[in-house]
Scaffold this motif. Structure first.
Motif, PDB file in Angstrom:
ATOM      1  N   ALA A 147       0.861  -1.326   0.145  1.00 37.17           N
ATOM      2  CA  ALA A 147      -0.165  -0.104  -0.028  1.00 37.17           C
ATOM      3  C   ALA A 147       0.952   1.166   0.071  1.00 37.17           C
ATOM      4  N   ILE A 148       0.262   2.448  -0.415  1.00 38.43           N
ATOM      5  CA  ILE A 148       0.996   3.584  -0.448  1.00 38.43           C
ATOM      6  C   ILE A 148       0.234   4.486   0.482  1.00 38.43           C
ATOM      7  N   VAL A 149       0.969   5.012   1.687  1.00 38.15           N
ATOM      8  CA  VAL A 149       0.287   6.079   2.468  1.00 38.15           C
ATOM      9  C   VAL A 149       1.676   7.384   2.510  1.00 38.15           C
ATOM     10  N   PRO A 150       1.276   8.194   1.434  1.00 35.88           N
ATOM     11  CA  PRO A 150       1.789   9.618   1.336  1.00 35.88           C
ATOM     12  C   PRO A 150       1.732  10.405   2.938  1.00 35.88           C
ATOM     13  N   ASP A 151       3.081  11.070   3.026  1.00 32.31           N
ATOM     14  CA  ASP A 151       2.987  12.013   4.158  1.00 32.31           C
ATOM     15  C   ASP A 151       1.863  13.083   4.046  1.00 32.31           C
ATOM     16  N   VAL A 152       2.023  13.713   2.985  1.00 36.77           N
ATOM     17  CA  VAL A 152       0.883  14.719   2.516  1.00 36.77           C
ATOM     18  C   VAL A 152       0.304  14.325   1.042  1.00 36.77           C
ATOM     19  N   SER A 153      -0.946  14.384   1.019  1.00 37.26           N
ATOM     20  CA  SER A 153      -1.746  14.188  -0.248  1.00 37.26           C
ATOM     21  C   SER A 153      -2.440  15.689  -0.637  1.00 37.26           C
ATOM     22  N   LEU A 154      -2.101  15.787  -1.934  1.00 36.21           N
ATOM     23  CA  LEU A 154      -2.838  17.222  -2.440  1.00 36.21           C
ATOM     24  C   LEU A 154      -3.863  16.773  -3.631  1.00 36.21           C
ATOM     25  N   VAL A 155      -5.088  17.368  -3.311  1.00 41.62           N
ATOM     26  CA  VAL A 155      -6.087  16.893  -4.130  1.00 41.62           C
ATOM     27  C   VAL A 155      -6.889  17.913  -4.567  1.00 41.62           C
ATOM     28  N   LYS A 156      -7.760  17.862  -5.796  1.00 38.31           N
ATOM     29  CA  LYS A 156      -8.664  18.771  -6.128  1.00 38.31           C
ATOM     30  C   LYS A 156     -10.159  18.120  -6.168  1.00 38.31           C
ATOM     31  N   ALA A 157     -11.057  18.918  -5.559  1.00 37.27           N
ATOM     32  CA  ALA A 157     -12.298  18.743  -5.611  1.00 37.27           C
ATOM     33  C   ALA A 157     -13.293  19.912  -6.068  1.00 37.27           C
ATOM     34  N   TYR A 158     -14.490  19.562  -6.361  1.00 38.15           N
ATOM     35  CA  TYR A 158     -15.339  20.684  -6.875  1.00 38.15           C
ATOM     36  C   TYR A 158     -15.860  21.595  -5.728  1.00 38.15           C
ATOM     37  N   ILE A 159     -16.413  21.001  -4.825  1.00 37.96           N
ATOM     38  CA  ILE A 159     -17.084  21.682  -3.672  1.00 37.96           C
ATOM     39  C   ILE A 159     -16.851  20.834  -2.452  1.00 37.96           C
ATOM     40  N   ALA A 160     -16.532  21.627  -1.372  1.00 42.42           N
ATOM     41  CA  ALA A 160     -16.398  21.020   0.247  1.00 42.42           C
ATOM     42  C   ALA A 160     -17.425  21.932   0.943  1.00 42.42           C
ATOM     43  N   ASP A 161     -17.877  21.217   2.030  1.00 38.93           N
ATOM     44  CA  ASP A 161     -18.318  21.854   3.050  1.00 38.93           C
ATOM     45  C   ASP A 161     -17.227  22.178   3.942  1.00 38.93           C
ATOM     46  N   LYS A 162     -17.629  23.005   5.200  1.00 39.29           N
ATOM     47  CA  LYS A 162     -16.509  23.476   6.016  1.00 39.29           C
ATOM     48  C   LYS A 162     -15.875  22.122   6.967  1.00 39.29           C
ATOM     49  N   SER A 163     -16.640  20.894   6.889  1.00 37.92           N
ATOM     50  CA  SER A 163     -15.930  20.069   7.545  1.00 37.92           C
ATOM     51  C   SER A 163     -15.140  19.055   6.435  1.00 37.92           C
ATOM     52  N   GLY A 164     -15.105  19.507   5.359  1.00 31.55           N
ATOM     53  CA  GLY A 164     -14.180  18.731   4.291  1.00 31.55           C
ATOM     54  C   GLY A 164     -15.077  17.677   3.583  1.00 31.55           C
ATOM     55  N   ASN A 165     -16.224  17.573   3.780  1.00 32.08           N
ATOM     56  CA  ASN A 165     -17.062  16.562   2.906  1.00 32.08           C
ATOM     57  C   ASN A 165     -17.007  17.143   1.391  1.00 32.08           C
ATOM     58  N   LEU A 166     -16.331  16.087   0.528  1.00 30.64           N
ATOM     59  CA  LEU A 166     -16.184  16.635  -0.775  1.00 30.64           C
ATOM     60  C   LEU A 166     -17.156  16.143  -1.843  1.00 30.64           C
ATOM     61  N   ILE A 167     -17.294  16.949  -2.998  1.00 32.19           N
ATOM     62  CA  ILE A 167     -17.866  16.538  -4.379  1.00 32.19           C
ATOM     63  C   ILE A 167     -16.878  16.680  -5.340  1.00 32.19           C
ATOM     64  N   PHE A 168     -16.606  15.638  -6.189  1.00 32.14           N
ATOM     65  CA  PHE A 168     -15.809  15.769  -7.400  1.00 32.14           C
ATOM     66  C   PHE A 168     -16.372  15.935  -8.628  1.00 32.14           C
ATOM     67  N   ARG A 169     -16.078  16.482  -9.560  1.00 38.68           N
ATOM     68  CA  ARG A 169     -16.636  16.544 -10.954  1.00 38.68           C
ATOM     69  C   ARG A 169     -15.806  15.537 -11.944  1.00 38.68           C
ATOM     70  N   LYS A 170     -16.699  15.015 -12.733  1.00 39.03           N
ATOM     71  CA  LYS A 170     -16.274  14.555 -13.779  1.00 39.03           C
ATOM     72  C   LYS A 170     -15.005  13.510 -13.673  1.00 39.03           C
ATOM     73  N   THR A 171     -13.896  13.687 -14.441  1.00 42.63           N
ATOM     74  CA  THR A 171     -12.640  13.195 -14.308  1.00 42.63           C
ATOM     75  C   THR A 171     -11.882  13.060 -13.031  1.00 42.63           C
ATOM     76  N   ALA A 172     -12.025  14.308 -12.371  1.00 42.73           N
ATOM     77  CA  ALA A 172     -11.489  14.544 -10.937  1.00 42.73           C
ATOM     78  C   ALA A 172     -11.901  13.574 -10.057  1.00 42.73           C
ATOM     79  N   ARG A 173     -12.621  12.748 -10.454  1.00 47.21           N
ATOM     80  CA  ARG A 173     -13.159  11.740  -9.425  1.00 47.21           C
ATOM     81  C   ARG A 173     -12.412  10.199  -9.551  1.00 47.21           C
TER      82      ARG A 173
END
Length: 232
Positions: A147-173
């Protein structure tokens, strides 16, 4: 706990260091965390191991970090459109761990699920399996992948609420949810931030428990225009 940060550089400044493993979401030029990659470049950290499907193109995406020699190793499945990537690898300046695309996705998914390793038939009998444990199940040979467990992960999403729940769009998913779940610390770049309760629970693609920091991408249209100009 406030997860929203004023800028990409603020979100990264106390969690990144030389020699870390950084997971980066996206697929080629699609759904990549552009602002976070730029902030990582500007931080000056070096000797990074970057885990991503590929490394963008020359001068864009992770290609920027290759130009500044901040990456010492790539774990990826595709490198065919980046000339600087090719040059550094062939000259011995860059270490490369080729991983089949489905295996890379599963290694990240396993990291997020707390599974240390798994067996797969992909790569058996090829250079992908060299130096790795193999085992037979029901008369078939499988190779073990860690398995791979990065020290830090950088990601892109479409919408987040302030708790970090995410919605992605299309190929970003594609890779973004697995990269986000796998990281010890996950920072997400989004186009919109909403209040708690505004997202339909059935529409959430990744729960906020996997997200530690959120950055608003204020000008996605401008960055898309710049990208088009550079790659035209």
């Amino acid at each position: 706990m406030n997860k929203v940060y004023a800028s990409a550089s603020e979100a990264l400044k106390d969690i990144i260091a030389n020699g870390q493993t950084i997971g980066v979401g996206g697929f080629g030029l699609c759904g990549i965390p552009e602002a976070l990659i730029a902030a990582l470049r500007d931080s000056g950290v070096k000797d990074l191991t970057c885990v991503s499907n590929n490394a963008g193109v020359d001068g864009f995406g992770l290609g920027q970090l290759l130009e500044t020699r901040q990456i010492k190793k790539m774990i990826s499945s595709y490198v065919g459109e980046n000339k600087e990537f090719e040059r550094q690898y062939l000259s011995g300046e860059l270490e490369l761990e080729f991983t089949p695309q489905g295996t890379l996705a599963e290694r990240l998914r396993a990291g997020g699920a707390g599974i240390p390793a798994f067996f797969t038939k992909t790569g058996v009998g090829t250079i992908v399996a060299e130096g790795k444990e193999t085992k037979e199940f029901d008369g078939e040979t499988y190779v073990m992948e860690r398995a791979i467990v990065p020290d830090v992960s950088l990601v892109k999403a479409y919408i987040a609420d302030k708790s970090g729940n995410l919605i992605f769009r299309k190929t970003a998913r594609n890779f973004n949810p697995n990269v986000a779940a796998a990281g010890k610390i996950t920072v997400v770049e989004v186009e919109k931030i909403v209040e708690l309760g505004e997202l339909d629970p059935d529409s959430i693609h990744l729960p906020g428990i996997f997200v530690h920091r959120i950055v608003l991408n204020a000008n996605p249209e401008k960055r898309i225009e710049q990208r088009t100009t550079r790659t035209a």
